[in-house]
Design an enzyme around this catalytic site. Structure first.
Site, PDB file in Angstrom:
ATOM      1  N   LYS A   4      28.848  26.487 -23.894  1.00  0.00           N
ATOM      2  CA  LYS A   4      28.239  26.618 -25.231  1.00  0.00           C
ATOM      3  C   LYS A   4      27.696  25.274 -25.649  1.00  0.00           C
ATOM      4  O   LYS A   4      28.181  24.233 -25.190  1.00  0.00           O
ATOM      5  CB  LYS A   4      29.275  27.073 -26.257  1.00  0.00           C
ATOM      6  CG  LYS A   4      28.678  27.722 -27.490  1.00  0.00           C
ATOM      7  CD  LYS A   4      28.418  29.192 -27.266  1.00  0.00           C
ATOM      8  CE  LYS A   4      27.579  29.818 -28.345  1.00  0.00           C
ATOM      9  NZ  LYS A   4      27.508  31.278 -28.195  1.00  0.00           N
ATOM     10  N   ASP A  44      21.528  31.391 -29.846  1.00  0.00           N
ATOM     11  CA  ASP A  44      22.664  31.797 -30.679  1.00  0.00           C
ATOM     12  C   ASP A  44      22.133  31.666 -32.113  1.00  0.00           C
ATOM     13  O   ASP A  44      20.907  31.661 -32.317  1.00  0.00           O
ATOM     14  CB  ASP A  44      23.888  30.899 -30.417  1.00  0.00           C
ATOM     15  CG  ASP A  44      25.183  31.466 -30.996  1.00  0.00           C
ATOM     16  OD1 ASP A  44      25.803  32.316 -30.349  1.00  0.00           O
ATOM     17  OD2 ASP A  44      25.578  31.064 -32.112  1.00  0.00           O
ATOM     18  N   GLY A  48      25.489  40.250 -41.915  1.00  0.00           N
ATOM     19  CA  GLY A  48      24.450  39.474 -41.266  1.00  0.00           C
ATOM     20  C   GLY A  48      23.122  40.206 -41.352  1.00  0.00           C
ATOM     21  O   GLY A  48      23.070  41.384 -41.770  1.00  0.00           O
ATOM     22  N   PHE A  49      22.047  39.552 -40.978  1.00  0.00           N
ATOM     23  CA  PHE A  49      20.751  40.228 -40.865  1.00  0.00           C
ATOM     24  C   PHE A  49      19.938  39.637 -39.716  1.00  0.00           C
ATOM     25  O   PHE A  49      18.733  39.827 -39.612  1.00  0.00           O
ATOM     26  CB  PHE A  49      19.962  40.151 -42.186  1.00  0.00           C
ATOM     27  CG  PHE A  49      19.524  38.770 -42.585  1.00  0.00           C
ATOM     28  CD1 PHE A  49      18.310  38.246 -42.144  1.00  0.00           C
ATOM     29  CD2 PHE A  49      20.326  37.978 -43.403  1.00  0.00           C
ATOM     30  CE1 PHE A  49      17.915  36.963 -42.498  1.00  0.00           C
ATOM     31  CE2 PHE A  49      19.933  36.699 -43.766  1.00  0.00           C
ATOM     32  CZ  PHE A  49      18.728  36.188 -43.312  1.00  0.00           C
ATOM     33  N   GLY A  50      20.607  38.911 -38.829  1.00  0.00           N
ATOM     34  CA  GLY A  50      19.935  38.239 -37.716  1.00  0.00           C
ATOM     35  C   GLY A  50      19.785  39.124 -36.494  1.00  0.00           C
ATOM     36  O   GLY A  50      19.789  40.359 -36.599  1.00  0.00           O
ATOM     37  N   ASN A  51      19.693  38.498 -35.363  1.00  0.00           N
ATOM     38  CA  ASN A  51      19.421  39.202 -34.111  1.00  0.00           C
ATOM     39  C   ASN A  51      20.439  40.296 -33.790  1.00  0.00           C
ATOM     40  O   ASN A  51      20.074  41.415 -33.424  1.00  0.00           O
ATOM     41  CB  ASN A  51      19.356  38.153 -32.989  1.00  0.00           C
ATOM     42  CG  ASN A  51      19.223  38.795 -31.626  1.00  0.00           C
ATOM     43  OD1 ASN A  51      20.200  38.941 -30.905  1.00  0.00           O
ATOM     44  ND2 ASN A  51      18.023  39.207 -31.275  1.00  0.00           N
ATOM     45  N   VAL A  52      21.721  39.991 -33.950  1.00  0.00           N
ATOM     46  CA  VAL A  52      22.749  40.965 -33.586  1.00  0.00           C
ATOM     47  C   VAL A  52      22.719  42.155 -34.550  1.00  0.00           C
ATOM     48  O   VAL A  52      22.698  43.325 -34.130  1.00  0.00           O
ATOM     49  CB  VAL A  52      24.154  40.318 -33.569  1.00  0.00           C
ATOM     50  CG1 VAL A  52      25.196  41.322 -33.114  1.00  0.00           C
ATOM     51  CG2 VAL A  52      24.177  39.084 -32.672  1.00  0.00           C
ATOM     52  N   ALA A  53      22.668  41.855 -35.851  1.00  0.00           N
ATOM     53  CA  ALA A  53      22.630  42.917 -36.860  1.00  0.00           C
ATOM     54  C   ALA A  53      21.407  43.813 -36.633  1.00  0.00           C
ATOM     55  O   ALA A  53      21.505  45.048 -36.699  1.00  0.00           O
ATOM     56  CB  ALA A  53      22.584  42.298 -38.258  1.00  0.00           C
ATOM     57  N   TRP A  54      20.291  43.194 -36.327  1.00  0.00           N
ATOM     58  CA  TRP A  54      19.038  43.934 -36.099  1.00  0.00           C
ATOM     59  C   TRP A  54      19.185  44.948 -34.966  1.00  0.00           C
ATOM     60  O   TRP A  54      18.809  46.127 -35.090  1.00  0.00           O
ATOM     61  CB  TRP A  54      17.930  42.911 -35.815  1.00  0.00           C
ATOM     62  CG  TRP A  54      16.630  43.454 -35.350  1.00  0.00           C
ATOM     63  CD1 TRP A  54      15.657  44.030 -36.129  1.00  0.00           C
ATOM     64  CD2 TRP A  54      16.125  43.450 -33.997  1.00  0.00           C
ATOM     65  NE1 TRP A  54      14.580  44.383 -35.338  1.00  0.00           N
ATOM     66  CE2 TRP A  54      14.838  44.038 -34.040  1.00  0.00           C
ATOM     67  CE3 TRP A  54      16.624  42.997 -32.779  1.00  0.00           C
ATOM     68  CZ2 TRP A  54      14.055  44.193 -32.891  1.00  0.00           C
ATOM     69  CZ3 TRP A  54      15.853  43.152 -31.639  1.00  0.00           C
ATOM     70  CH2 TRP A  54      14.589  43.745 -31.706  1.00  0.00           C
TER      71      TRP A  54
END
Ligand code: 2IT
Length: 449
Positions: free
Chosen positions: A129, A169, A240-246
């Site tokens: 990471k 990330d 959230g509202f980023g990549n994963v949430a999307w």
């Protein structure tokens, strides 16, 4: 409570004494090691080979200065990091996080989690990471590019397609990967698969953007199947509202579920009609805007906005925490239980505080740790690496089929391992023990490294 073996206890005491100020790292080490009692007890070789002492120590850590010029011509300075945590199974693999909260402790916790997550995918991936305390919020495109180029000058000598393959990330998406990749290519004079999450025209894999969220939805579906249920018809709360949430929103909606919340650092929105279609597209705009606020959604679609609140008090069947670490506490879990929630599927890494996780494990709620349910992202990165090294490009159907298979396999491994070690239905134990076993055995095979 969990059974604590004396070797586990000794190592936990030692790591706490040595790294006590690294709060998130210590939390992650406890979360994993407290699951390992049954296997440590059964296999004395892990103690003889000092596997725990070794596995909690990163193989290497680079920390470097990242100077860059802002739009007014002033020099700014950030800290860059890259941790190669464990390479027993393959090259270091894991994302880069650009966020103001980034510290060595945060990246050590993420790198440590990544070891077991990557092992669970069954792919040849070590754990790593990196990132920086650079805060992308409010930065111009030019500033982002300057920063990424300087960051890569500090990093390029330490990475490579067979050494260490970073990805995105929080704060690092296709745009940032593009700037990082372009700079690496210039410095090394080679076009190679050194990063994943690349653009589709220059080595990226189809579905990589969707993979983390889709994978989480597939995992939730597998969990529901064990109880004769499915996502179809279920109400989901997402943070959230980023990549994963999307990705979660898109796949859950496609599977017949309805996502009624999203959240940001400013609060959460409640959309009773469900987040879908053009609203899902708007999530991408919110992300790219760099404003880091979800209130824009409420204003645009005329739905309720709850400032400074988290979405866990809303009545839902499934909760998908997809924002960041430690975003859910005991009270949130109590609320979810009280409202009849059936399933908590982690999209972000370590979203539950330790006591929240303990509470949920002692309940009847289906609960999957991020290292199992959000492994779809890194799994798809692994597939991107295969495509790069064979110079092939697979269709989205092909990638999606493999992604779904990986998630189904991880689910099965968790269930079988939890049963084998005497804690049926405990996905935390199943994931930690199954991931640990693969890494620990490879470490033993490779000698005192
Ligand atoms: O937390 C994660 O698994 C990621 N950020 C994705 C890592 C990767 O290498 O794709």
């Amino acid at each position: 409570m969990r059974y604590v073996n004396s070797y586990v206890r000794d190592v936990l005491e030692a790591v706490t004494e040595k790294n006590g100020w690294e709060i998130e790292f210590i939390q992650a080490v406890h979360e994993v090691l407290l699951s390992l009692g049954p296997i440590i007890e059964r296999e004395p070789i892990y103690r003889e080979e000092k596997i725990l002492e070794r596995i909690i120590e990163p193989e290497r850590t680079y920390i470097f200065r990242v100077p860059w010029k802002d739009d007014s011509g002033h020099i700014q300075v950030n800290t860059g990091y890259r941790i190669g945590f464990n390479s027993a199974l393959g090259p270091y693999k894991g994302g880069l996080r650009f966020h103001s909260s980034v510290t060595l402790s945060i990246l050590k916790f993420l790198g440590f989690e990544q070891i077991f997550k990557n092992a669970l995918t069954g792919l040849p991936l070590g754990g790593g990471k990196g990132g920086s305390d650079f805060n992308p919020r409010g930065k111009s495109d030019n500033e982002i590019e300057n920063f990424c180029q300087s960051f890569m000058i500090g990093l390029y000598n330490h990475i490579g397609p067979n050494t260490d393959v970073p990805a995105g990330d929080i704060g690092v998406g296709t745009r940032e990967i593009g700037y990082l990749f372009g700079q690496y290519k210039r410095l090394k004079n080679v076009f190679e698969g050194v990063l994943t999450g690349k653009g589709l025209d220059w080595g990226g894999s189809l579905m990589r953007q969707e993979a983390t969220g889709y994978g989480a939805a597939y995992f939730a579906e597998e969990m529901f199947k064990t109880r004769g249920e499915s996502i179809d018809g279920k109400i989901a709360a997402v943070s959230g509202f980023g990549n994963v949430a999307w990705g979660v929103v898109k796949k859950v909606t496609e599977m017949g579920g309805k996502v009624v919340t999203l959240s940001g650092p400013d609060g959460f929105i409640y959309d009773k009609d469900g987040v879908s279609d053009e609203k899902t597209k708007f999530m991408l705009k919110m992300r790219i805007s760099g404003n880091d606020r979800v209130q824009d959604y409420a204003e645009k679609f005329k739905v309720d906005f709850f400032p400074d609140k988290r979405p866990w008090g809303v009545k839902c069947d499934i909760a998908f925490p997809c924002a960041c670490e430690n975003e859910m506490d005991e009270n949130d879990v109590r609320e979810l239980i009280r409202n009849g929630c059936l399933c908590v599927t982690e999209g972000s890494n370590m979203p539950l505080k330790q006591k929240a996780a303990d509470l949920i494990i002692s309940s009847k709620i289906l609960y999957s740790p991020g290292k199992a349910s959000n492994a779809g992202g890194v799994a798809c990165s692994g597939l991107e690496m295969v495509q790069n090294s064979t110079k092939m490009k697979w269709t989205s159907e092909e990638v999606d089929r493999r992604l779904r298979q990986v998630m189904t396999d991880i689910h099965r491994r968790c269930v079988e391992t939890a049963e084998e070690y005497g804690t049926p239905e405990n996905y935390v134990n199943g994931a930690n023990i199954a991931g640990f076993k693969r890494v620990a055995n490879a470490m033993i095979d490779q000698g005192a490294t």
